[in-house]
Design a protein around this motif. Sequence first.
Motif, PDB file in Angstrom:
ATOM      1  N   GLY A 197      25.791 -16.929 -40.664  1.00 28.88           N
ATOM      2  CA  GLY A 197      25.821 -17.973 -41.683  1.00 28.88           C
ATOM      3  C   GLY A 197      24.456 -18.469 -42.123  1.00 28.88           C
ATOM      4  N   VAL A 198      23.376 -17.796 -41.700  1.00 30.36           N
ATOM      5  CA  VAL A 198      22.025 -18.211 -42.063  1.00 30.36           C
ATOM      6  C   VAL A 198      21.641 -17.542 -43.384  1.00 30.36           C
ATOM      7  CG1 VAL A 198      19.577 -18.196 -41.405  1.00 30.36           C
ATOM      8  CG2 VAL A 198      21.345 -18.541 -39.661  1.00 30.36           C
ATOM      9  N   GLU A 199      21.222 -18.340 -44.354  1.00 28.04           N
ATOM     10  CA  GLU A 199      20.770 -17.823 -45.639  1.00 28.04           C
ATOM     11  C   GLU A 199      19.360 -17.269 -45.479  1.00 28.04           C
ATOM     12  OE1 GLU A 199      20.007 -19.474 -50.160  1.00 28.04           O
ATOM     13  OE2 GLU A 199      21.177 -20.684 -48.769  1.00 28.04           O
ATOM     14  N   ARG A 200      19.138 -16.092 -46.045  1.00 28.73           N
ATOM     15  CA  ARG A 200      17.838 -15.427 -45.909  1.00 28.73           C
ATOM     16  C   ARG A 200      17.418 -14.824 -47.237  1.00 28.73           C
ATOM     17  NH1 ARG A 200      16.820 -14.356 -40.290  1.00 28.73           N
ATOM     18  NH2 ARG A 200      18.658 -14.764 -39.027  1.00 28.73           N
ATOM     19  N   GLN A 201      16.101 -14.591 -47.366  1.00 26.63           N
ATOM     20  CA  GLN A 201      15.552 -13.923 -48.542  1.00 26.63           C
ATOM     21  C   GLN A 201      14.473 -12.953 -48.098  1.00 26.63           C
ATOM     22  OE1 GLN A 201      14.210 -16.581 -51.608  1.00 26.63           O
ATOM     23  NE2 GLN A 201      16.171 -17.640 -51.722  1.00 26.63           N
ATOM     24  N   GLU A 202      14.453 -11.809 -48.745  1.00 25.79           N
ATOM     25  CA  GLU A 202      13.408 -10.804 -48.518  1.00 25.79           C
ATOM     26  C   GLU A 202      12.930 -10.312 -49.872  1.00 25.79           C
ATOM     27  OE1 GLU A 202      15.204  -7.605 -46.354  1.00 25.79           O
ATOM     28  OE2 GLU A 202      15.427  -8.758 -44.514  1.00 25.79           O
ATOM     29  N   THR A 203      11.644 -10.061 -49.989  1.00 27.14           N
ATOM     30  CA  THR A 203      11.089  -9.491 -51.210  1.00 27.14           C
ATOM     31  C   THR A 203      10.077  -8.428 -50.812  1.00 27.14           C
ATOM     32  OG1 THR A 203      11.362 -11.593 -52.360  1.00 27.14           O
ATOM     33  CG2 THR A 203       9.885  -9.999 -53.372  1.00 27.14           C
ATOM     34  N   PHE A 255      -0.498   8.941 -45.866  1.00 28.76           N
ATOM     35  CA  PHE A 255       0.492   7.879 -45.849  1.00 28.76           C
ATOM     36  C   PHE A 255       1.711   8.434 -45.121  1.00 28.76           C
ATOM     37  CE2 PHE A 255      -2.163   6.733 -49.438  1.00 28.76           C
ATOM     38  CZ  PHE A 255      -2.426   5.402 -49.132  1.00 28.76           C
ATOM     39  N   VAL A 256       2.238   7.649 -44.206  1.00 30.84           N
ATOM     40  CA  VAL A 256       3.334   8.097 -43.360  1.00 30.84           C
ATOM     41  C   VAL A 256       4.564   7.248 -43.663  1.00 30.84           C
ATOM     42  CG1 VAL A 256       4.099   8.460 -40.988  1.00 30.84           C
ATOM     43  CG2 VAL A 256       1.667   8.733 -41.568  1.00 30.84           C
ATOM     44  N   LEU A 257       5.646   7.920 -44.074  1.00 28.81           N
ATOM     45  CA  LEU A 257       6.908   7.226 -44.278  1.00 28.81           C
ATOM     46  C   LEU A 257       7.517   6.964 -42.908  1.00 28.81           C
ATOM     47  CD1 LEU A 257       8.374   9.263 -47.276  1.00 28.81           C
ATOM     48  CD2 LEU A 257       6.932   7.236 -47.316  1.00 28.81           C
ATOM     49  N   THR A 258       7.882   5.721 -42.658  1.00 29.23           N
ATOM     50  CA  THR A 258       8.412   5.332 -41.352  1.00 29.23           C
ATOM     51  C   THR A 258       9.887   4.991 -41.473  1.00 29.23           C
ATOM     52  OG1 THR A 258       7.752   3.013 -41.670  1.00 29.23           O
ATOM     53  CG2 THR A 258       6.168   4.477 -40.571  1.00 29.23           C
ATOM     54  N   LEU A 259      10.597   5.233 -40.396  1.00 35.63           N
ATOM     55  CA  LEU A 259      12.031   4.957 -40.376  1.00 35.63           C
ATOM     56  C   LEU A 259      12.301   3.468 -40.423  1.00 35.63           C
ATOM     57  CD1 LEU A 259      13.152   7.530 -37.661  1.00 35.63           C
ATOM     58  CD2 LEU A 259      13.362   7.731 -40.144  1.00 35.63           C
ATOM     59  N   LYS A 260      13.347   3.110 -41.144  1.00 34.56           N
ATOM     60  CA  LYS A 260      13.813   1.733 -41.193  1.00 34.56           C
ATOM     61  C   LYS A 260      15.153   1.684 -40.467  1.00 34.56           C
ATOM     62  CE  LYS A 260      13.251  -0.769 -44.727  1.00 34.56           C
ATOM     63  NZ  LYS A 260      12.466  -1.714 -45.459  1.00 34.56           N
ATOM     64  N   GLN A 261      15.431   0.558 -39.851  1.00 36.05           N
ATOM     65  CA  GLN A 261      16.654   0.406 -39.084  1.00 36.05           C
ATOM     66  C   GLN A 261      17.435  -0.814 -39.560  1.00 36.05           C
ATOM     67  OE1 GLN A 261      17.412   2.604 -36.488  1.00 36.05           O
ATOM     68  NE2 GLN A 261      15.579   3.716 -37.096  1.00 36.05           N
ATOM     69  N   THR A 262      18.746  -0.731 -39.461  1.00 34.98           N
ATOM     70  CA  THR A 262      19.556  -1.921 -39.682  1.00 34.98           C
ATOM     71  C   THR A 262      19.625  -2.681 -38.365  1.00 34.98           C
ATOM     72  OG1 THR A 262      21.600  -0.779 -39.104  1.00 34.98           O
ATOM     73  CG2 THR A 262      20.986  -0.829 -41.448  1.00 34.98           C
ATOM     74  N   ALA A 263      19.924  -3.956 -38.445  1.00 33.47           N
ATOM     75  CA  ALA A 263      20.050  -4.775 -37.245  1.00 33.47           C
ATOM     76  C   ALA A 263      20.896  -5.997 -37.561  1.00 33.47           C
ATOM     77  CB  ALA A 263      18.668  -5.217 -36.750  1.00 33.47           C
ATOM     78  N   CYS A 264      21.529  -6.513 -36.555  1.00 30.97           N
ATOM     79  CA  CYS A 264      22.242  -7.775 -36.688  1.00 30.97           C
ATOM     80  C   CYS A 264      21.216  -8.881 -36.506  1.00 30.97           C
ATOM     81  CB  CYS A 264      23.342  -7.869 -35.633  1.00 30.97           C
ATOM     82  SG  CYS A 264      24.204  -9.449 -35.655  1.00 30.97           S
ATOM     83  N   LEU A 265      21.089  -9.751 -37.482  1.00 32.02           N
ATOM     84  CA  LEU A 265      20.110 -10.833 -37.414  1.00 32.02           C
ATOM     85  C   LEU A 265      20.642 -12.061 -36.679  1.00 32.02           C
ATOM     86  CD1 LEU A 265      18.696 -10.564 -41.039  1.00 32.02           C
ATOM     87  CD2 LEU A 265      17.743  -9.604 -38.927  1.00 32.02           C
ATOM     88  N   ALA A 266      21.920 -12.055 -36.344  1.00 34.02           N
ATOM     89  CA  ALA A 266      22.540 -13.196 -35.654  1.00 34.02           C
ATOM     90  C   ALA A 266      23.342 -12.684 -34.463  1.00 34.02           C
ATOM     91  CB  ALA A 266      23.412 -13.976 -36.615  1.00 34.02           C
ATOM     92  N   GLU A 282      23.558 -13.412 -31.376  1.00 34.02           N
ATOM     93  CA  GLU A 282      24.231 -14.399 -30.528  1.00 34.02           C
ATOM     94  C   GLU A 282      25.527 -14.876 -31.174  1.00 34.02           C
ATOM     95  OE1 GLU A 282      21.851 -16.424 -33.495  1.00 34.02           O
ATOM     96  OE2 GLU A 282      21.266 -14.870 -32.070  1.00 34.02           O
ATOM     97  N   ALA A 283      25.577 -14.958 -32.493  1.00 31.65           N
ATOM     98  CA  ALA A 283      26.783 -15.388 -33.202  1.00 31.65           C
ATOM     99  C   ALA A 283      27.848 -14.289 -33.210  1.00 31.65           C
ATOM    100  CB  ALA A 283      26.453 -15.792 -34.636  1.00 31.65           C
ATOM    101  N   CYS A 284      27.437 -13.045 -33.032  1.00 32.19           N
ATOM    102  CA  CYS A 284      28.373 -11.924 -33.050  1.00 32.19           C
ATOM    103  C   CYS A 284      28.909 -11.585 -31.668  1.00 32.19           C
ATOM    104  CB  CYS A 284      27.701 -10.683 -33.635  1.00 32.19           C
ATOM    105  SG  CYS A 284      27.354 -10.824 -35.382  1.00 32.19           S
ATOM    106  N   GLY A 285      28.387 -12.249 -30.648  1.00 31.30           N
ATOM    107  CA  GLY A 285      28.851 -11.986 -29.293  1.00 31.30           C
ATOM    108  C   GLY A 285      28.321 -10.700 -28.702  1.00 31.30           C
ATOM    109  N   ILE A 286      27.185 -10.242 -29.170  1.00 31.08           N
ATOM    110  CA  ILE A 286      26.580  -9.026 -28.618  1.00 31.08           C
ATOM    111  C   ILE A 286      25.936  -9.384 -27.282  1.00 31.08           C
ATOM    112  CG2 ILE A 286      24.831  -7.237 -28.959  1.00 31.08           C
ATOM    113  CD1 ILE A 286      25.297  -7.604 -31.983  1.00 31.08           C
TER     114      ILE A 286
END
Length: 153
Positions: free
Chosen positions: A47-53, A113-124, A126-130
């Motif tokens: 439920g945390v609002e976030r912004q990335e640019t 220039f080296v292209l690096t891997l990006k990963q998905t992640a849960c940003l919360a 503790e709220a997801c019970g991980i």
Amino acid sequence: MKISEMKTSLAGLQAVRFRLPDGTYLPDHFHVTEVGLVSKHFIDCGGVERQETVANFQLWEAGDYDHRLAPQKFLHILALSEKILGRQDLDIEVEYQQQTIGKFGLDFDGTDFVLTLKQTACLAQEACGIPSHQLLSLPQLQGAGCSPGGGCC
């Protein structure tokens, strides 16, 4: 990598080369087809609002095998992109077509220039019970582009 770091790196190069995470190089005849400003405004699962640019570069290749993007030309493209990006020193994200459009981070090893891997992640997590034993360690997070105080962990 930030835009300012890319400009500094380009200034000392004779040729621009990009290397994929698996060690292979993009063909020398690649193009920079887009430089854009990508903003993401979202709510994480806690439920945390976030912004990335980020500044987004799209790399592409065609059958024009004699094409070469000189460092000075790349710097000129970056100067033109200030109309869109402003003078913000943004992180760079790179798109490159593989089986689907791949999104990569960017680093520089002193030569390439080296292209690096990006990963998905849960940003919360503790709220997801991980469970805490499934949380990533600091070296794993840093490998994924996170740093202490960086807001991603």
